[in-house]
Design a protein around this motif. Structure first.
Motif, PDB file in Angstrom:
ATOM      1  N   GLU A   8       0.033  55.895  -1.207  1.00  0.00           N
ATOM      2  CA  GLU A   8      -0.462  57.742  -1.635  1.00  0.00           C
ATOM      3  C   GLU A   8       1.798  58.479  -1.398  1.00  0.00           C
ATOM      4  O   GLU A   8       1.826  58.995  -2.214  1.00  0.00           O
ATOM      5  N   SER A   9       2.483  58.072  -0.739  1.00  0.00           N
ATOM      6  CA  SER A   9       3.744  58.916  -0.508  1.00  0.00           C
ATOM      7  C   SER A   9       4.562  58.394  -1.994  1.00  0.00           C
ATOM      8  O   SER A   9       5.037  59.126  -2.314  1.00  0.00           O
ATOM      9  N   LEU A  11       2.992  58.880  -4.615  1.00  0.00           N
ATOM     10  CA  LEU A  11       1.841  59.399  -6.006  1.00  0.00           C
ATOM     11  C   LEU A  11       2.501  60.571  -5.255  1.00  0.00           C
ATOM     12  O   LEU A  11       2.692  60.991  -6.652  1.00  0.00           O
ATOM     13  N   GLU A  12       3.072  61.195  -4.404  1.00  0.00           N
ATOM     14  CA  GLU A  12       3.654  62.460  -3.389  1.00  0.00           C
ATOM     15  C   GLU A  12       5.238  62.347  -4.029  1.00  0.00           C
ATOM     16  O   GLU A  12       5.435  63.669  -4.928  1.00  0.00           O
ATOM     17  N   ARG A  70      -5.321  62.400  -6.882  1.00  0.00           N
ATOM     18  CA  ARG A  70      -5.180  61.958  -5.075  1.00  0.00           C
ATOM     19  C   ARG A  70      -4.014  62.868  -4.873  1.00  0.00           C
ATOM     20  O   ARG A  70      -3.667  62.688  -3.762  1.00  0.00           O
ATOM     21  N   ALA A  71      -2.298  62.339  -5.631  1.00  0.00           N
ATOM     22  CA  ALA A  71      -1.377  63.841  -5.435  1.00  0.00           C
ATOM     23  C   ALA A  71      -1.472  65.032  -4.564  1.00  0.00           C
ATOM     24  O   ALA A  71      -1.060  64.695  -3.766  1.00  0.00           O
ATOM     25  N   MET A  74      -3.233  65.006  -0.935  1.00  0.00           N
ATOM     26  CA  MET A  74      -1.957  64.537  -0.140  1.00  0.00           C
ATOM     27  C   MET A  74      -0.978  65.838  -0.135  1.00  0.00           C
ATOM     28  O   MET A  74      -1.054  65.747   1.028  1.00  0.00           O
ATOM     29  N   HIS A 105      -2.758  61.892   6.597  1.00  0.00           N
ATOM     30  CA  HIS A 105      -3.899  60.593   6.469  1.00  0.00           C
ATOM     31  C   HIS A 105      -5.326  60.740   6.331  1.00  0.00           C
ATOM     32  O   HIS A 105      -6.195  59.456   6.917  1.00  0.00           O
TER      33      HIS A 105
END
Length: 229
Positions: A8-9, A11-12, A70-71, A74, A105
């Motif tokens: 996820e990091s 994507l962010e 998803r980004a 988050m 998360h």
């Protein structure tokens, strides 16, 4: 120092680089996350297989529709948590950023919704960057280095690219370089002086605070010029 990162990091990171007008090349993602470049390459291969990004050799990384969803989710949680941690728990910017990374998360959509309401439906994080999903638009601003010495402006936001430097975040916060602050850039004492001195006030008549920055760092402070009344 490198830190362990979940997918996820990444994507962010791509989302944030895009939002700041940067090409999300693998090298820039590596620099932003403070991880090794081969690690980025391997992770992007995983994300491509999962249908979350599109990436090719030497080309900017792009988020797929699902990857962007998803980004944004988050980033929204992270910025809401930063608001709560600073506004309600009194953490400084750097500590709030670290704690938000740990908590983002774990919270459920229900808690996220309740938190948004508790905070009064904020549209930005403490640094002035938009919280996705609020419908708000980014306030136009210019880098503070575009001001003339002595010209007054209001701090709009701190560019997201500054957030991974925790010491810089803490310095901005402690020096009063925060959204809404009045700021001027002092005239250099010498034509050979390459540093920039900012004078900030939280409101007209407030005690001034000072911050000394190099021009590259100062460009991360976005401001809006004061209009004559």
């Amino acid at each position: 120092m490198s830190r362990t990162r979940g997918i996820e990091s990444y994507l962010e990171a791509v989302y944030i680089l895009e939002s700041e007008g940067e090409e999300p090349l693998p090298s820039k993602v590596a620099d932003y996350l403070s991880v090794a470049r081969p690690t980025v390459t391997q992770t992007m291969q995983r994300l491509t297989a999962l249908g979350l990004v599109e990436a090719g050799d030497g080309k900017p990384i792009s988020l797929t529709e699902e990857g962007r969803r998803r980004a944004e989710a988050m980033v929204r949680r992270h910025r809401l948590l930063e608001r709560w941690l600073t506004d309600h728990l009194g953490l400084d910017w750097a500590d709030a950023h670290v704690e938000a990374e740990r908590l983002e998360h774990s919270i459920s959509p229900m808690v996220e919704t309740r938190l948004f309401e508790l905070l009064g439906r904020p549209t930005t994080c403490p640094h002035g960057n938009l919280i996705p999903g609020t419908g708000a638009s980014k306030v136009a601003g210019i880098p503070i280095t575009d001001l003339e010495p002595g010209e007054e402006a209001v701090v709009v936001r701190i560019m997201e690219l500054a957030e991974e430097d925790l010491n810089l975040l803490r310095y901005f916060h402690q020096s009063g370089v925060v959204p809404g602050a009045l700021v001027t850039m002092e005239q250099p004492a010498s034509p050979y002086d390459v540093g920039i001195t900012l004078v900030t006030r939280q409101h007209p008549g407030a005690t001034p605070q000072y911050a000394s920055l190099n021009p590259q760092v100062a460009r991360r402070v976005m401001v809006k010029k004061q209009t004559a009344e």
